[in-house]
Design an enzyme around this catalytic site. Sequence first.
Site, PDB file in Angstrom:
ATOM      1  N   SER A  21      -2.180   1.978  -3.206  1.00 18.74           N
ATOM      2  CA  SER A  21      -2.804   0.339  -2.900  1.00 18.74           C
ATOM      3  C   SER A  21      -3.856   0.493  -2.209  1.00 18.74           C
ATOM      4  O   SER A  21      -5.113   0.345  -1.934  1.00 18.74           O
ATOM      5  CB  SER A  21      -1.655   0.052  -1.690  1.00 18.74           C
ATOM      6  OG  SER A  21      -1.396   0.368  -0.808  1.00 18.74           O
ATOM      7  N   HIS A  40       1.468  -2.215  -7.697  1.00 17.21           N
ATOM      8  CA  HIS A  40       0.350  -2.503  -8.072  1.00 17.21           C
ATOM      9  C   HIS A  40       0.484  -1.908  -8.845  1.00 17.21           C
ATOM     10  O   HIS A  40      -1.567  -2.479  -9.873  1.00 17.21           O
ATOM     11  CB  HIS A  40      -1.025  -2.015  -6.784  1.00 17.21           C
ATOM     12  CG  HIS A  40      -0.724  -2.711  -5.834  1.00 17.21           C
ATOM     13  ND1 HIS A  40      -1.690  -3.774  -5.150  1.00 17.21           N
ATOM     14  CD2 HIS A  40       0.309  -1.829  -4.775  1.00 17.21           C
ATOM     15  CE1 HIS A  40      -1.444  -3.671  -3.703  1.00 17.21           C
ATOM     16  NE2 HIS A  40      -0.018  -2.703  -3.424  1.00 17.21           N
ATOM     17  N   LYS A  97       2.891  -9.785  -6.425  1.00 25.50           N
ATOM     18  CA  LYS A  97       2.022  -9.530  -6.849  1.00 25.50           C
ATOM     19  C   LYS A  97       1.581 -10.419  -8.469  1.00 25.50           C
ATOM     20  O   LYS A  97       1.654 -11.179  -8.148  1.00 25.50           O
ATOM     21  CB  LYS A  97       1.623  -7.925  -6.770  1.00 25.50           C
ATOM     22  CG  LYS A  97       2.399  -7.635  -5.623  1.00 25.50           C
ATOM     23  CD  LYS A  97       1.700  -5.935  -4.596  1.00 25.50           C
ATOM     24  CE  LYS A  97       2.309  -5.408  -3.823  1.00 25.50           C
ATOM     25  NZ  LYS A  97       2.738  -5.851  -2.911  1.00 25.50           N
TER      26      LYS A  97
END
Length: 401
Positions: free
Chosen positions: A184, A212, A243
Site C-alpha cells: 500500500s 489493494h 476499498k
Amino acid sequence: MNQAFEAKLRTDLDALKQAGTYKHLRHLTTPMAPEVHMEEAGDVIVLSSNNYLGLADRPEVIAAGKEGLEKYGAGTASVRFICGTFDIHRRLERRIASFLGTEAALTYVSCWNANTGLFPTICAEGSAIISDELNHASIIDGVRLASKARRERYKHSDMAQLEEKLKSAASSFPIVIVTDGVFSMEGDLAKLPEIVALAKRYGAITVVDDSHGTGVMGATGRGTIEHYGLTGQVDVITGTLGKALGGAAGGFVAGSDALIDTLIQRSRPQLFSNALPATVACSSLEAIDYLDGHPALVAQLHEKTEYFRAGLKRIGYAPLETESAIVPIIVGETAFAIEISDKLLKAGIFVTGFGFPVVPEGTARIRVQISAALTTEEMDRALAAFERVGNETGLLAKRSR
Ligand SMILES: Cc1ncc(COP(=O)(O)O)c(C=O)c1O
C-alpha cells in the site's frame, strides 16, 4: 477520569503535535466520489481514497444496500454460530469464492479482522510464518497473535532471503508465506510467481492479502493473482470489501472448503463477534456483480493512472513507477510531506502525506490513488494544483537541480 492518566494522554498527544504526526480527521458531508464536500476545506477532488472503481456511490450499490436494510433489518444481534447468519452472507461468500476461483470464502467485518482471525487459527506451535517486512499492519498483528508459531520476516520482496528463511524453517508444519498482493505505501506488486514457486519447492502454503489488488489488478479485476496468471495456485487469499468492492467495510478469507470450515469452527472473530451487516453484504455483492459485468472499468482505471502519472512527470515530479493504481511521490521529510498535502488541500486536492514511522525516515511521501471515476478535467485540475504547490514549496525546483 483519573487525573494522572488524563495528563499522560494529553502529554502523549502534545508530543504527536510537536512531532508533526498528529492526525486531523477530515469530515465529508457527501458520499465518497471523485469530488466531495469537506467541512474543513469545501469542495475538493479526492486523490487519497481506495474507491478505485468509483463504486462507493454507484446507484446500483446504494440500492442494494437499501434493499438489504428493508429485507433483513439492522442485523441479528448475535454472533454467527448462535443465530447471526443470513442467507445473504452465504450468497456473498459463494460469490467471492467463485469470483476469485477458490472453493469457499468466509466474510468478516473487516480485512483487519480476517487477518487477525486467520493466522492464530492455522498456525499453532510447531508451525512457521514467513512475512514480507512491508506487509500491512493487520498481517503483522495477525502474525503476532499466532504467538506459538515461529515467526520470521524477509526483506521486502527479497526472494533470496525468503528462500533462506524457508530452508531454516524446514522442520516446521505448516510453513506459511504471507505477502500483500499490492503494497500500500509503495504501490508495487509482490513477486508472486517466485513466491508460489518457492512455496511449492519447500512445501509451504501461500497467503496473499490482495486488499489493494482486488478490483484493480488483472484484466477482470480479480487481483494480483489474475494479473500473474496464477489463479488456483495461491492457497489463501484475504481481502477487503472496504476499498474497490463498494468501499463500505468488510473483509474475507478465500481458500479451500476445509480451511473455511476450520475458520468457522475456530477463528475467534467468527466465534465472538457479530457478522458483517446484511446491508453491507448486499451492497458488496452488488459491487462484485457490477465489476463482473463491467470489466472495462479496470482498464479505465489503468488508463487514468497512466494519464495522471504522465502529467506529474511532465510538470517535473518523479513518481514511483508502479503497476497498481497507487502513485507515490517521495518528498523526503515528514514535515515536508505534511506541508505539501496541507497546501494541496487548500488548493482543493485531498491527498495524504505519509511520513515516519509509517514509511522509513527520509522517504516521506504523497500517496496519490487514482479512481476510474475521475474525469480528465478533474485530473487536469489536480495536476495544475500539483504544479502550483510543487513550485510554491520548492519541491519541483529541487527536482530540476
Ligand atoms: C493490505 C491491507 N490489508 C488489510 C487492510 C484492512 O482492511 P479493512 O479496512 O477491511 O480492515 C488494509 C487497509 O488499509 C490493507 O491495505
